[in-house]
Structure formats: C-alpha cells, structure tokens
Design an enzyme around this catalytic site. Structure first.
Site, PDB file in Angstrom:
ATOM      1  N   TYR A 166      -5.541   3.167 -15.230  1.00 19.90           N
ATOM      2  CA  TYR A 166      -6.316   2.030 -14.696  1.00 19.90           C
ATOM      3  C   TYR A 166      -6.377   0.893 -15.719  1.00 19.90           C
ATOM      4  CZ  TYR A 166      -9.560   0.241 -11.111  1.00 19.90           C
ATOM      5  OH  TYR A 166     -10.161  -0.472 -10.108  1.00 19.90           O
TER       6      TYR A 166
ATOM      7  N   LYS B 211     -13.261  -4.135 -14.174  1.00 19.40           N
ATOM      8  CA  LYS B 211     -14.344  -3.568 -13.349  1.00 19.40           C
ATOM      9  C   LYS B 211     -15.627  -3.416 -14.170  1.00 19.40           C
ATOM     10  CE  LYS B 211     -12.437  -3.089  -9.285  1.00 19.40           C
ATOM     11  NZ  LYS B 211     -12.724  -4.129  -8.275  1.00 19.40           N
TER      12      LYS B 211
HETATM   13  N1  LIG Z   1      -8.531   1.293  -3.041  1.00 21.29           N
HETATM   14  C1  LIG Z   1      -9.259   1.913  -3.955  1.00 21.29           C
HETATM   15  O1  LIG Z   1      -8.985   3.038  -4.362  1.00 21.29           O
HETATM   16  C2  LIG Z   1     -10.481   1.210  -4.496  1.00 21.29           C
HETATM   17  C3  LIG Z   1     -11.478   1.975  -5.108  1.00 21.29           C
HETATM   18  C4  LIG Z   1     -12.602   1.332  -5.634  1.00 21.29           C
HETATM   19  C5  LIG Z   1     -12.694  -0.057  -5.539  1.00 21.29           C
HETATM   20  N2  LIG Z   1     -11.696  -0.767  -4.942  1.00 21.29           N
HETATM   21  C6  LIG Z   1     -11.839  -2.228  -4.876  1.00 21.29           C
HETATM   22  O2  LIG Z   1     -11.957  -2.635  -3.532  1.00 21.29           O
HETATM   23  C7  LIG Z   1     -11.604  -4.014  -3.449  1.00 21.29           C
HETATM   24  C8  LIG Z   1     -10.660  -4.213  -2.273  1.00 21.29           C
HETATM   25  O3  LIG Z   1      -9.422  -3.608  -2.533  1.00 21.29           O
HETATM   26  P1  LIG Z   1      -8.658  -2.693  -1.471  1.00 21.29           P
HETATM   27  O4  LIG Z   1      -8.523  -1.345  -2.108  1.00 21.29           O
HETATM   28  O5  LIG Z   1      -9.261  -2.820  -0.122  1.00 21.29           O
HETATM   29  O6  LIG Z   1      -7.181  -3.299  -1.491  1.00 21.29           O
HETATM   30  P2  LIG Z   1      -6.481  -4.501  -0.672  1.00 21.29           P
HETATM   31  O7  LIG Z   1      -5.157  -4.677  -1.311  1.00 21.29           O
HETATM   32  O8  LIG Z   1      -6.541  -4.234   0.775  1.00 21.29           O
HETATM   33  O9  LIG Z   1      -7.458  -5.741  -1.012  1.00 21.29           O
HETATM   34  C9  LIG Z   1      -7.373  -6.485  -2.205  1.00 21.29           C
HETATM   35  C10 LIG Z   1      -7.545  -7.928  -1.799  1.00 21.29           C
HETATM   36  O10 LIG Z   1      -7.622  -8.805  -2.941  1.00 21.29           O
HETATM   37  C11 LIG Z   1      -7.080 -10.030  -2.498  1.00 21.29           C
HETATM   38  N3  LIG Z   1      -6.769 -10.932  -3.616  1.00 21.29           N
HETATM   39  C12 LIG Z   1      -5.927 -10.706  -4.662  1.00 21.29           C
HETATM   40  N4  LIG Z   1      -5.866 -11.815  -5.440  1.00 21.29           N
HETATM   41  C13 LIG Z   1      -6.681 -12.747  -4.866  1.00 21.29           C
HETATM   42  C14 LIG Z   1      -7.046 -14.089  -5.184  1.00 21.29           C
HETATM   43  N5  LIG Z   1      -6.534 -14.720  -6.259  1.00 21.29           N
HETATM   44  N6  LIG Z   1      -7.916 -14.746  -4.368  1.00 21.29           N
HETATM   45  C15 LIG Z   1      -8.438 -14.136  -3.278  1.00 21.29           C
HETATM   46  N7  LIG Z   1      -8.126 -12.861  -2.916  1.00 21.29           N
HETATM   47  C16 LIG Z   1      -7.266 -12.190  -3.707  1.00 21.29           C
HETATM   48  C17 LIG Z   1      -5.841  -9.613  -1.720  1.00 21.29           C
HETATM   49  O11 LIG Z   1      -5.357 -10.656  -0.901  1.00 21.29           O
HETATM   50  C18 LIG Z   1      -6.386  -8.435  -0.929  1.00 21.29           C
HETATM   51  O12 LIG Z   1      -6.879  -8.870   0.315  1.00 21.29           O
HETATM   52  C19 LIG Z   1     -11.021  -4.392  -4.816  1.00 21.29           C
HETATM   53  O13 LIG Z   1     -12.023  -4.978  -5.609  1.00 21.29           O
HETATM   54  C20 LIG Z   1     -10.654  -3.029  -5.377  1.00 21.29           C
HETATM   55  O14 LIG Z   1     -10.574  -3.033  -6.788  1.00 21.29           O
HETATM   56  C21 LIG Z   1     -10.605  -0.164  -4.408  1.00 21.29           C
END
Ligand SMILES: NC(=O)c1ccc[n+]([C@@H]2O[C@H](COP(=O)([O-])OP(=O)(O)OC[C@H]3O[C@@H](n4cnc5c(N)ncnc54)[C@H](O)[C@@H]3O)[C@@H](O)[C@H]2O)c1
Length: 255
Positions: free
Chosen positions: A154, A161
């Site tokens: 990570y 984060k």
């Molecule tokens: N998937 C996992 O395992 C997980 C676990 C814990 C937390 N998260 C967090 O959840 C959140 C959503 O991620 P996800 O897993 O749904 O993936 P995802 O890829 O579906 O979503 C990530 C989003 O970030 C957007 N993004 C990236 N750069 C950007 C910018 N400059 N301006 C605006 N938007 C931007 C992308 O367009 C995308 O829609 C993130 O913060 C991620 O770190 C994910």
C-alpha cells in the site's frame, strides 16, 4: 419520500464503474429518499453512462479535485440541480504506480505529491468547494483504508490515508462550529478499479478471507455504502472526527 435519507440532497464523487463504492452509496441513497448529484473525473462519458444505471438517472458534474477552477465553480454547477447540500461524499483516491506495490523507498516526490493532492488534500478542497451550499446538520463522509498500520504494497497510499484520517479530524474541528460533521468509513478490501491498480492487492484479499471475524465479501460494496448512509443521516448527530470500520472486524485483531 420515505427512507433514512428522505429529503436529503447529496453530492457524491468517485463513480467510475458500477463496482465503485460511490455507485453503491448513490444507489442506496436514492433508494432511501435522497436526491443525488454526481461528480465525475476524466472519463465523463463513462461516468454518465454508469449514472444512468442508478434507480434514477443522476446529473454528473465534471470535477478533478486538483483543478482549482473546477473547485471554484462547483457550488454554482451543483445549484443548477439542487438548492443546497445536506451531505458530501468523498470517494476518491489515486497514487501513481511508483508509490504502490513496494515502491515506498524509491517513489519520487512528484509522484508522492500527486497521491497526497488527489487522496488527502482533496478532502478539504471538496468540503470547502461545497461549503457555500451546506448548513447545520450537514455531513462530509470519506473512505479510508486503515492507516494505523503499514501494509505490504500500500506504501504511499497508506501515508495518504493517514493524512486523510487526520484531515477528517481537522475538518471536524474547523467545521464543527457551523454544525457540519466530518467522518470516515474504513472499508476492508473491495474489488474496484482503484484496488485493481495496486500491484499485490491479492495479499489483502487473502488476509481478509482468512481472518476477518465476520468473514468478508470482496465484491459486496453495500456494507461500506450503508455505513456512509448512516453517517450522512440524522442518526449520528453528535459524531464527528470519527472513523467507522466496515471490515468484517479485521482491525480489531492482534497480529
Ligand atoms: N477498494 C478498496 O479496497 C477500498 C478500501 C478502503 C477504501 N477505499 C477507498 O474508497 C474510495 C473509492 O475507491 P473505490 O475503491 O470505489 O475505487 P474506484 O476506482 O471505483 O473509485 C476511485 C475514484 O477516484 C476518482 N478520482 C481519481 N482521481 C481523481 C481526481 N483527480 N479528481 C476526482 N476524482 C478522482 C476516480 O475517477 C474514481 O471514480 C477511495 O478513497 C479508496 O481509497 C477503497
């Protein structure tokens, strides 16, 4: 309209596919009485197509959270669809490949800076861009991945984060006087586009499958989305600066 979020007006960022956590949040929010406006980044035609798969097609506003001009114009664009906002969802994360997959010691500052700008600083930027539309009772909710530990692969995203978790506490501090809350959901690993971009992400998947006390479904975004809805609702009126874990209980375990 009835439901947990009846009458609430929400701005939801971060939809890119129907596996996005933000998509589940938007879907459940609509099913629970909210009016949803989305923002999309980059591939706008894709986001607009996905937005049509929601129970009610939602309007999509273009927003790159690192673009000051787009941030400055956001409130006016949102006002074209709703007359105010009760909640804002930050579901955004990005780090260049050099920052992930074991690259901690070699990632250059420019790449680390991008990760922090998009994944950490943007939490404050988004909240401030939406603030003119918000009032007492409003809520900002973001998504984190437990930053109290150093995880394999990570790397700088973990640092981003940790910064996000701190930024949420500072937002809680600075917006509390306006009656606006800031809370995060700390989700376990979910197979989204962002997750797939992390080399070695399977290690998380295996660890959760083996150890989470409640078990863990890598393709079910709904538990995390439900927690977002709860934090956006009126049922956590005195909770801010908090992190709710939605990880099958994994964080509670010792080594
Ligand atoms: N998937 C996992 O395992 C997980 C676990 C814990 C937390 N998260 C967090 O959840 C959140 C959503 O991620 P996800 O897993 O749904 O993936 P995802 O890829 O579906 O979503 C990530 C989003 O970030 C957007 N993004 C990236 N750069 C950007 C910018 N400059 N301006 C605006 N938007 C931007 C992308 O367009 C995308 O829609 C993130 O913060 C991620 O770190 C994910």
């Amino acid at each position: 309209m009835s439901g947990l979020l009846a009458g609430k007006r929400l701005l939801v960022t971060g939809v890119i596919t129907d596996a996005s956590i933000a998509f589940s949040v938007a879907k459940l929010a609509q099913e629970n009485g909210a009016q949803v406006v989305l923002t999309g980044f980059g591939r706008m035609s894709l986001v607009e197509r996905i937005a049509k798969r929601l129970p009610e097609a939602a309007p999509v506003i273009e927003l790159d959270v690192t673009n000051e001009e787009q941030l400055a114009g956001l409130a006016d664009k949102v006002r074209e669809h709703v007359d105010g906002l009760d909640g804002v969802v930050h579901s955004i994360g990005f780090a260049p490949q050099s920052c992930l997959g074991g690259g901690f010691l070699s990632a250059p500052w420019e790449d680390v800076a991008t990760a922090l700008h998009v994944s950490t600083y943007s939490y404050k930027s988004l909240a401030m861009a939406a603030l003119p539309l918000m009032g007492p009772g409003g809520a900002v909710v973001g998504l984190t991945f437990d930053a109290t530990k150093a995880w394999p692969v990570y790397d700088w995203m973990g640092v981003a984060k940790a910064g996000l978790e701190s930024a949420s506490r500072y937002l809680a501090l600075h917006l509390g006087a306006k009656g606006i809350r800031s809370n995060l959901v700390s989700a376990g690993p979910l197979r989204t586009m962002a997750a797939k971009s992390i080399p070695g992400f399977e290690q998380f998947e295996d660890a959760w499958a083996d150890r989470a006390p409640l078990g863990w479904n890598l393709t079910d975004q709904e538990p995390a989305a439900r927690a977002c809805l709860a934090l956006l609702s009126d049922w956590f009126p005195a909770t801010t600066g908090e992190i709710v874990h939605v990880d099958g209980g994994y964080h509670a375990l010792g080594a």
